[in-house]
Design an enzyme around this catalytic site. Structure first.
Site, short mmCIF file in Angstrom:
data_model
loop_
_atom_site.label_atom_id
_atom_site.label_comp_id
_atom_site.label_asym_id
_atom_site.label_seq_id
_atom_site.Cartn_x
_atom_site.Cartn_y
_atom_site.Cartn_z
N MET A 36 42.97 36.73 36.46
CA MET A 36 42.97 36.48 37.91
C MET A 36 43.95 37.39 38.65
SD MET A 36 42.83 32.34 38.03
CE MET A 36 43.44 32.14 39.68
N SER B 101 47.03 27.98 43.02
CA SER B 101 46.05 27.60 42.00
C SER B 101 46.30 28.35 40.71
CB SER B 101 44.64 27.91 42.51
OG SER B 101 43.72 27.72 41.47
N CYS B 102 46.18 27.64 39.58
CA CYS B 102 46.38 28.28 38.28
C CYS B 102 45.06 28.57 37.58
CB CYS B 102 47.24 27.40 37.37
SG CYS B 102 48.93 27.30 37.93
N ILE B 103 43.97 28.09 38.13
CA ILE B 103 42.68 28.29 37.44
C ILE B 103 41.71 29.07 38.35
CG2 ILE B 103 41.03 27.18 35.92
CD1 ILE B 103 42.57 24.54 36.50
#
Lengths: 167, 103
Positions: A36, B101-103
């Protein structure tokens, strides 16, 4: 004084060697988090960690209810070790844990692996462990790039701004 | 608090450039911001940005997974739309505070 120069992580290689829910998800969250952030990501599974990429087992991971002093009853009371050994308790605790993770939008293992590869992360299996558990490439998730040796792994970890993380 | 000017409008931003007031956003503002990160916004980009704003405004949790399930773009497509760090980049352009957010 001159400002300190920063060297952000460019590549990360993660090793997952254990197959309990928390060990596997620690690796998956860290790998996906790196993807990410646009960091080149390699995720390497070995020994019991292979459960996380074995089709038959990946979505049936458990957490251990014995020998874990941090385990608590719902409500916060200590979780007696003898209770953890009662048949069915480990399954019940594991499914409760997975349910709580689902509420936080944490995906099941197969979907998590897809998310990592969709973002360009790569997943590998350790040759020695695959041989030891008598697995074949077709037993493993389609998201697994290949079965590699530890030498291959280290070759992938080149670069000054690379980190290796063993979870 | 810092301010920045996009498409002729002054907006309040945090230290790392994220909007602190989501209501100051518009499609024109986003298009102007996108130039800074070398992106040209297509209709799909806007759909994603509006999905993110909608999530933010309704207090829903924003994850890459939820974007993948939105029906607008798959996770793979999302990474292609906003190359590099997609969730960060998309939330920046969507004019909402930095995602936690971590996901």
């Amino acid at each position: 004084m001159s400002e300190e120069k920063k060297f952000p992580i460019k590549k990360v290689a993660l090793i997952c060697a254990k197959g309990s829910i928390e060990d596997v998800y620690a690796s998956l969250v860290m790998a996906n988090g790196a993807v990410m952030e646009g960091i080149e990501t390699k995720l390497f599974f070995t020994f019991f960690g292979l459960d996380a990429i074995t089709k038959k087992r990946m979505n049936k991971l458990h957490t251990s209810t014995v020998g874990n002093p941090a385990m608590r009853m719902p409500g916060g009371m200590p979780f007696p070790t003898w209770l953890g050994g009662v048949p069915g308790v480990e399954s019940a605790v594991s499914s409760m844990m997975l349910k709580q993770m689902d509420e936080l939008d944490m995906p099941p293992v197969d979907e998590f692996l897809e998310m990592i590869t969709a973002g360009g992360g790569e997943i590998f299996a350790c040759k020695l462990a695959v041989d030891m558990f008598k697995l074949k490439k077709e037993d493993l998730s389609d998201e697994v790039d290949s079965i590699i040796t530890i030498g291959d792994f280290y070759e992938m970890c080149d670069g000054l701004q690379t980190q290796i993380i063993f979870t | 608090m810092a301010t920045k000017e996009y498409a002729g409008k002054t907006v309040n931003v945090s230290e790392d450039g994220y909007f602190t007031d989501a209501s100051q956003w518009s499609r024109e503002v986003a298009a102007d911001m996108a130039k800074e990160v070398n992106l040209e916004l297509t209709e799909t980009h806007y759909k994603v940005l509006e999905f993110i704003r909608d999530k933010y405004n309704t207090g829903g949790s924003l994850t890459i997974r939820s974007i993948g399930k939105s029906g607008i773009a798959s996770i793979k497509e999302f990474y292609k739309l906003f190359p590099g760090a997609p969730l960060k980049k998309a939330t920046l352009l969507a004019g909402i505070p930095k995602p936690a957010s971590c996901i």
